[in-house]
Design a protein around this motif. Sequence first.
Motif, mmCIF file in Angstrom:
data_model
loop_
_atom_site.group_PDB
_atom_site.id
_atom_site.type_symbol
_atom_site.label_atom_id
_atom_site.label_comp_id
_atom_site.label_asym_id
_atom_site.label_seq_id
_atom_site.Cartn_x
_atom_site.Cartn_y
_atom_site.Cartn_z
ATOM 1 N N SER A 184 0.977 -1.036 -0.725
ATOM 2 C CA SER A 184 0.248 -0.048 -0.247
ATOM 3 C C SER A 184 0.838 1.368 0.281
ATOM 4 N N GLY A 185 0.431 1.933 -0.535
ATOM 5 C CA GLY A 185 1.120 3.600 -1.195
ATOM 6 C C GLY A 185 1.968 3.612 -1.827
ATOM 7 N N GLN A 186 2.463 2.440 -2.664
ATOM 8 C CA GLN A 186 3.544 2.480 -3.432
ATOM 9 C C GLN A 186 1.906 3.056 -5.196
ATOM 10 N N TRP A 187 3.201 3.674 -5.787
ATOM 11 C CA TRP A 187 1.793 4.815 -6.975
ATOM 12 C C TRP A 187 1.176 3.118 -7.510
ATOM 13 N N TRP A 188 1.853 1.872 -8.412
ATOM 14 C CA TRP A 188 1.809 0.956 -9.140
ATOM 15 C C TRP A 188 0.819 0.626 -8.741
ATOM 16 N N HIS A 189 0.919 0.191 -6.833
ATOM 17 C CA HIS A 189 -0.054 -0.982 -6.262
ATOM 18 C C HIS A 189 -1.201 -0.044 -6.525
ATOM 19 N N GLU A 190 -1.361 1.181 -6.181
ATOM 20 C CA GLU A 190 -2.631 1.724 -5.940
ATOM 21 C C GLU A 190 -3.431 2.271 -7.461
ATOM 22 N N GLN A 191 -2.252 1.467 -7.849
ATOM 23 C CA GLN A 191 -3.173 2.262 -9.450
ATOM 24 C C GLN A 191 -3.974 0.281 -9.868
ATOM 25 N N VAL A 192 -3.232 -0.241 -9.590
ATOM 26 C CA VAL A 192 -3.906 -1.860 -9.678
ATOM 27 C C VAL A 192 -5.415 -2.073 -8.785
ATOM 28 N N ARG A 193 -4.412 -1.435 -7.713
ATOM 29 C CA ARG A 193 -6.027 -1.989 -6.874
ATOM 30 C C ARG A 193 -7.274 -1.222 -7.545
ATOM 31 N N LEU A 251 -8.586 -3.120 -9.869
ATOM 32 C CA LEU A 251 -9.268 -4.759 -9.902
ATOM 33 C C LEU A 251 -10.038 -4.374 -9.527
ATOM 34 N N THR A 252 -10.303 -3.487 -8.768
ATOM 35 C CA THR A 252 -11.567 -3.293 -7.684
ATOM 36 C C THR A 252 -12.383 -2.682 -8.820
ATOM 37 N N THR A 253 -11.995 -1.736 -9.592
ATOM 38 C CA THR A 253 -13.518 -1.697 -10.740
ATOM 39 C C THR A 253 -13.855 -2.658 -11.154
ATOM 40 N N LEU A 293 -5.596 -8.019 -14.876
ATOM 41 C CA LEU A 293 -6.191 -6.827 -15.742
ATOM 42 C C LEU A 293 -6.225 -6.654 -17.296
ATOM 43 N N ARG A 294 -7.189 -7.013 -18.039
ATOM 44 C CA ARG A 294 -7.049 -6.418 -19.351
ATOM 45 C C ARG A 294 -7.120 -4.536 -19.521
#
Length: 189
Positions: free
Chosen positions: A81-90, A93-95, A167-168
Motif C-alpha cells: 500500500s502507498g506505492q504508486w503502481w500498487h494503488e493504480q492496480v488496486r 482491479l477493484t472496479t 487486468l486487461r
Amino acid sequence: MTATPSPRTERLVEFSPQDLNGRLHEALELYVTAMNYPPSTVEQRAPMWLAHMLREDWRCVVALDDRDELVGIGYGYRGSSGQWWHEQVRRGLTTVSGAQAVDEWMDDYFELTELHVLPRAQGRGLGEALLRNLLGGVPTTHVLLSTPEGPSNAWRLYRRVGFQDVLRHYQFTGDPRPFAVLGRELPMT
Ligand SMILES: CC(C)(COP(=O)(O)OP(=O)(O)OC[C@H]1O[C@@H](n2cnc3c(N)ncnc32)[C@H](O)[C@@H]1OP(=O)(O)O)[C@@H](O)C(=O)NCCC(=O)NCCS
C-alpha cells in the motif's frame, strides 16, 4: 554478489543494491535500448530505480556476457500500500473484479518491475532464465507485472511461463497506452 550457472554463454548474477548502484548507467542504457526509448529516459529513470532499491524484498538478477558487459536485467520488490503502481492496480482491479480479487492477488506479491535483454542477446532463452532465477528467490505467494497490450516477445515469454490475466486494457494515470496486468502464483515449477 553470488554467481549461479546460466544455460548460455552469459552468466546470471544476483546483484545487491550496491552492485546495481555501481553500474546504474550501464543498466539504464540496457533498458532504453531494449525498450527503444529515447536516450533522455536514462536520466529520468535513475532516481526511480535508486528509490526502488530501498523497497522491501528488492531483488535483482543480471546477465553478464564473457566480457562482463550487462546484457540482461530483471528486478522487482514486494508490492505494498502507498506505492504508486500498487494503488493504480488496486483501483483497476477493484472496479473490474471486486475486493476479493484484490485480496487474492495483492495481499502478498512481488512486483516484477523490469525485465530486459539487449536485442543482440534475445531469442536464446536468456529472458526466461532471468525471470526464473529472479522469481526463484522471492518470498511472496504471487508475482504481478504490467506490460503494454501485446503481441510482443514479452507476452510470449509471460504466457509460456504461466502468467494469467489479472487486468486487461488498463490505463495507468498519465500513460495513454493500454496495459495488461498479468500474474501467477509462486513458486514457479
Ligand atoms: C521480453 C524479453 C526480456 C525476452 O527476452 P529473450 O531473451 O528474448 O527471451 P527468451 O529467449 O527467453 O524467449 C524468446 C524466444 O527464445 C526461445 N528460446 C528459449 N530458450 C531457447 C533456447 N535455449 N534456444 C533457442 N531459443 C530459445 C523462446 O522459445 C522464445 O521464442 P518465442 O518467443 O518464439 O516463444 C526481451 O524480448 C526484451 O528485452 N524485450 C524488450 C523489453 C521488454 O519488452 N521488456 C518487458 C517489458 S514488460
